[in-house]
Scaffold this active site. Structure first.
Site, mmCIF file in Angstrom:
data_model
loop_
_atom_site.group_PDB
_atom_site.id
_atom_site.type_symbol
_atom_site.label_atom_id
_atom_site.label_comp_id
_atom_site.label_asym_id
_atom_site.label_seq_id
_atom_site.Cartn_x
_atom_site.Cartn_y
_atom_site.Cartn_z
ATOM 1 N N ARG A 1 -10.417 -7.738 -16.620
ATOM 2 C CA ARG A 1 -10.108 -9.067 -16.623
ATOM 3 C C ARG A 1 -10.988 -9.597 -15.256
ATOM 4 N NH1 ARG A 1 -4.696 -7.187 -18.482
ATOM 5 N NH2 ARG A 1 -3.970 -8.837 -19.901
ATOM 6 N N HIS B 1 0.835 -1.262 -0.119
ATOM 7 C CA HIS B 1 -0.254 0.034 0.280
ATOM 8 C C HIS B 1 0.839 1.058 0.003
ATOM 9 C CE1 HIS B 1 -4.237 -0.952 0.303
ATOM 10 N NE2 HIS B 1 -4.020 -1.881 1.440
ATOM 11 N N GLU C 1 -6.889 -14.600 -29.787
ATOM 12 C CA GLU C 1 -5.537 -14.945 -29.149
ATOM 13 C C GLU C 1 -5.003 -16.189 -29.513
ATOM 14 O OE1 GLU C 1 -6.072 -14.122 -24.896
ATOM 15 O OE2 GLU C 1 -8.067 -15.046 -24.644
ATOM 16 N N ARG D 1 -14.485 -9.203 -19.741
ATOM 17 C CA ARG D 1 -14.189 -10.550 -20.222
ATOM 18 C C ARG D 1 -14.789 -11.512 -19.238
ATOM 19 N NH1 ARG D 1 -8.082 -11.831 -21.280
ATOM 20 N NH2 ARG D 1 -8.136 -12.261 -18.968
ATOM 21 N N ASN E 1 -0.684 -11.219 -25.993
ATOM 22 C CA ASN E 1 0.098 -11.992 -24.898
ATOM 23 C C ASN E 1 -0.187 -13.544 -25.439
ATOM 24 O OD1 ASN E 1 0.273 -9.461 -23.942
ATOM 25 N ND2 ASN E 1 -1.304 -10.078 -22.293
ATOM 26 N N ASP E 2 -1.212 -14.007 -25.441
ATOM 27 C CA ASP E 2 -1.311 -15.514 -25.978
ATOM 28 C C ASP E 2 -1.249 -15.720 -27.382
ATOM 29 O OD1 ASP E 2 -2.145 -16.673 -23.519
ATOM 30 O OD2 ASP E 2 -3.925 -15.577 -23.416
ATOM 31 N N CYS F 1 -5.615 -5.433 -26.900
ATOM 32 C CA CYS F 1 -5.369 -5.296 -25.440
ATOM 33 C C CYS F 1 -4.268 -5.964 -24.910
ATOM 34 C CB CYS F 1 -6.808 -5.651 -24.916
ATOM 35 S SG CYS F 1 -7.392 -7.301 -25.307
ATOM 36 N N ARG G 1 4.367 -17.846 -22.519
ATOM 37 C CA ARG G 1 4.795 -16.418 -21.973
ATOM 38 C C ARG G 1 5.144 -16.329 -20.691
ATOM 39 N NH1 ARG G 1 -1.719 -14.740 -21.503
ATOM 40 N NH2 ARG G 1 -1.185 -12.950 -20.029
HETATM 41 C C1 PEP Z 1 -3.783 -11.530 -24.028
HETATM 42 O O1 PEP Z 1 -3.660 -12.783 -24.063
HETATM 43 O O2 PEP Z 1 -3.044 -10.813 -24.861
HETATM 44 C C2 PEP Z 1 -4.614 -10.750 -23.018
HETATM 45 C C3 PEP Z 1 -4.960 -9.769 -23.128
HETATM 46 O O3 PEP Z 1 -5.336 -11.711 -22.196
HETATM 47 P P1 PEP Z 1 -4.354 -12.192 -20.825
HETATM 48 O O4 PEP Z 1 -3.280 -11.648 -20.807
HETATM 49 O O5 PEP Z 1 -5.312 -11.783 -19.876
HETATM 50 O O6 PEP Z 1 -4.303 -13.704 -20.987
HETATM 51 MG MG MG Z 2 -5.170 -13.913 -23.155
#
Ligand code: PEP
Ligand code: MG
Length: 612
Positions: free
Chosen positions: A324, A217, A465, A360, A488-489, A536, A499
């Site tokens: 999320r 915090h 993704e 989501r 990301n995925d 995203c 990842r």
């Molecule tokens: C992604 O996979 O790019 C994404 C935004 O979802 P997360 O990172 O929550 O898997």
């Molecule tokens: Mg993802």
């Protein structure tokens, strides 16, 4: 007469010393150290069992009233702080006030008083027991990752309120920073969150502590106050004498004790540059996200935990592009029901004041874990390769009640403002179709029950993704209301590089042309079918990547709120032609390194726009 001139004895100036700590709040400051020691904590007798419960209850009641009054006074001071600080500290004070109300903590303390304990000991033991419970819940694995951070924070809240009550019970004073000289650098063994609330950022140049870390915090509050800060600078206090000058770099975590003339001069240049940078980013908040050639883009924020909401509201983001929802299930003992979930979504939608919120549905599985779902027998099928197993939409379609509950909660909350619903890890259109049937059925059920929900139902979109979803984007676009590309995925599945694994970190490269080709295919398909598409993944937070993504056809980006001003600055410095040139060169590159090198060269040749 011969005079002997005595040379004035000059003691050698002690050399400068550098101490490394954890950078928690960016910025550079130069000033004199002001050490703020904490008054010793009162001794507590934990052995007594012969106290009069009525008397101790009255003492506790008095200490609670005094503590509440102090928190109210702290609250009143908030208007003097920067906006971000007001929100952060305000919500923390609210947590403390709730704990002092008719809480589990109060009940636990009172039970101990009934056993004849002295009030100080009852408070100490109960707050410590609750803190320990947070850190190591009996019969369950100790929390890890984000859960562990949240558990430490929660444990810290119990201990903090315990200390406040004990000080009030024993009449021990608090430390005060009001006597510190203007421009001082506050140095302490530790700063507690409630202490941070007493820091006046217009008077304190920086904060350094020997203990603490970047996720607690205190760190969050110091960032919100905008005070450069370094925590966990071990051994610093031993280096300090009377009027010791320091340079504090809250961006790198370095503290320089007794800086040389040259170091101090360099630090002054950095202080001025940082002040200019802050001014520029502050002005950017109000400027549109427009390319130098005139096209306007949409920048939204990703939300991982509710505590980020105030930062999002102030970042200049035009809504939440990825909420999320996993946080709802992470620290919960049971799966939250429809009404409980609605109560979480609704204030978030209201706080965004008409800007859209894309929720989501829970993406559980792979590296993401949830106690509540595990207890309900959902997920963790023990796959040898969980990233390729039952996760995201696959899991939700196997556990329909979970999906129905979440759809229903979102639809109920959608009365509060514009909402979109998003499905994670879709790899075939069949998954979208089945989810849409459930969505429509839930909508009909709610209407039958007389619940007011939007008509038509809010848009239902998919995350792109997996390579399969990107390659089939034309088909997906005929049935999905919108796309959000999760790079990301998408990077992980395209390059077959985990990842989260460090040994393949060098292979995990979102700039790999294979990933960029899939991004472009998705953007093209969305354009052909006139479907909104955004991105995203972490890439959208990277000021170097965003112009390239614009060149690949994207116009909407969702990122960590803190990245919004920097991304805005990057796009205001480029034209659509620049972006398109970057994209065509990137698509011709042979690997990710070539793309990164090309973007670095572009960035080095860019000038900030003149209107900042
Ligand atoms: C992604 O996979 O790019 C994404 C935004 O979802 P997360 O990172 O929550 O898997
Ligand atoms: Mg993802």
């Amino acid at each position: 007469m011969k005079t002997t001139e005595r040379r004035p004895s000059r003691r050698a100036r002690p050399a400068e010393v550098r101490v490394e700590g954890q950078p928690v709040s960016p910025g550079v400051a130069i000033g004199y150290a002001a050490i703020a020691h904490e008054p010793a904590a009162p001794a507590v007798d934990t052995t007594r069992r012969d106290c009069d419960p009525a008397h101790e209850r009255a003492r506790l009641h008095d200490a609670v009233s005094r503590s509440v009054a102090q928190l109210v006074r702290l609250h009143e001071r908030l208007s003097l702080l920067p906006e971000d600080g007001q929100v952060e500290i305000g919500s923390l004070l609210e947590v403390y006030r709730r704990m002092l109300g008719p809480s589990r903590l109060r009940r636990g303390i009172e039970t101990r008083l009934d056993h004849g304990m002295v009030a100080e000991a009852a408070v100490m033991q109960e707050t410590e027991a609750l803190a320990e419970f947070m850190l190591a819940p009996p019969g369950r694995p100790a929390p890890e990752g984000e859960d562990a951070v949240a558990a430490r924070r929660r444990a810290g809240e119990f201990r903090e309120i315990g200390r406040r009550l004990i000080r009030n019970l024993s009449g021990t004073p608090y430390r005060s920073f009001s006597a510190l000289p203007d421009g001082a650098i506050l140095v302490a063994e530790q700063i507690r969150p409630a202490d941070a609330a007493l820091i006046d950022p217009s008077r304190i140049a920086a904060v350094v502590t020997e203990e603490g870390g970047s996720t607690g915090h205190t760190a969050i509050l110091l960032r919100a106050l905008g005070v450069p800060a370094v925590l966990a600078a071990h051994g610093l206090l031993a280096q300090l004498g009377r009027r010791t000058r320091l340079v504090v770099n809250g961006t790198t975590g370095q503290v320089i004790v007794r800086p040389s003339t040259r170091t101090a001069a360099a630090a002054r240049v950095e202080v001025a540059a940082y002040a200019r940078e802050r001014q520029t980013l502050g002005r950017l908040r109000r400027l549109p996200a427009r390319l130098s050639s005139g096209e306007v883009l949409t920048l939204q924020a990703n939300l991982e935990i509710p505590a980020e909401l105030p930062m999002i509201a102030q970042s200049g983001a035009a809504g939440i592009g990825l909420l999320r929802s996993e946080f709802l299930f992470m620290n919960a003992e049971t799966v939250p029901d429809e009404i409980q979930q609605e109560a979480v979504y609704q204030p978030m939608i209201t706080a965004m004041a008409g800007d859209p919120v894309t929720i989501r549905v829970v993406d559980w599985g792979s590296e993401k874990n949830s106690d509540a779902l595990a207890r309900a027998g959902i997920g963790d099928g023990g796959d040898t390769n969980p990233a390729l197993g039952i996760r995201g939409i696959r899991l939700l379609l196997q556990h329909r009640t979970l999906l129905e509950t979440q759809f229903a909660a979102i639809l109920r909350a959608a009365r509060a403002g514009p909402v979109r619903v998003m499905l994670p890890l879709v790899s075939s259109v069949g998954e979208l179709r089945r989810a849409r049937e459930i969505y429509a059925r839930v909508g009909r059920r709610l209407r039958r029950k007389g619940v007011e929900i939007p008509d038509p139902l809010p848009p239902l979109g998919v995350m792109i993704e997996t390579p399969a979803a990107a390659l089939m984007a034309d088909v997906m676009a005929q049935e999905a209301d919108f796309f959000a590309i999760g790079t990301n995925d998408l990077t992980m599945y395209t390059l077959a590089a985990d990842r989260a694994a460090t040994d393949v970190a060098a292979l995990y490269d979102p700039f790999h042309p294979a990933v960029l080709q899939l991004v472009r295919m998705t953007a093209d398909a969305a354009l052909r079918q006139r479907r909104p598409v955004s991105i995203c993944g972490e890439m959208a937070s990277d000021p170097l990547a965003v112009p390239l993504l614009v060149g690949l056809g994207l116009r909407s980006f969702s990122m960590h709120a803190s990245a919004v001003p920097r991304v805005k600055r990057a796009i205001r410095a480029v034209s659509m032609d620049d972006c398109r040139r970057m994209a065509s060169r990137a698509l011709e590159a042979v690997d990710g390194q070539e793309v990164s090198a090309m973007l670095d060269t572009y960035a080095a040749s860019m000038h900030p726009p003149t209107d900042e």
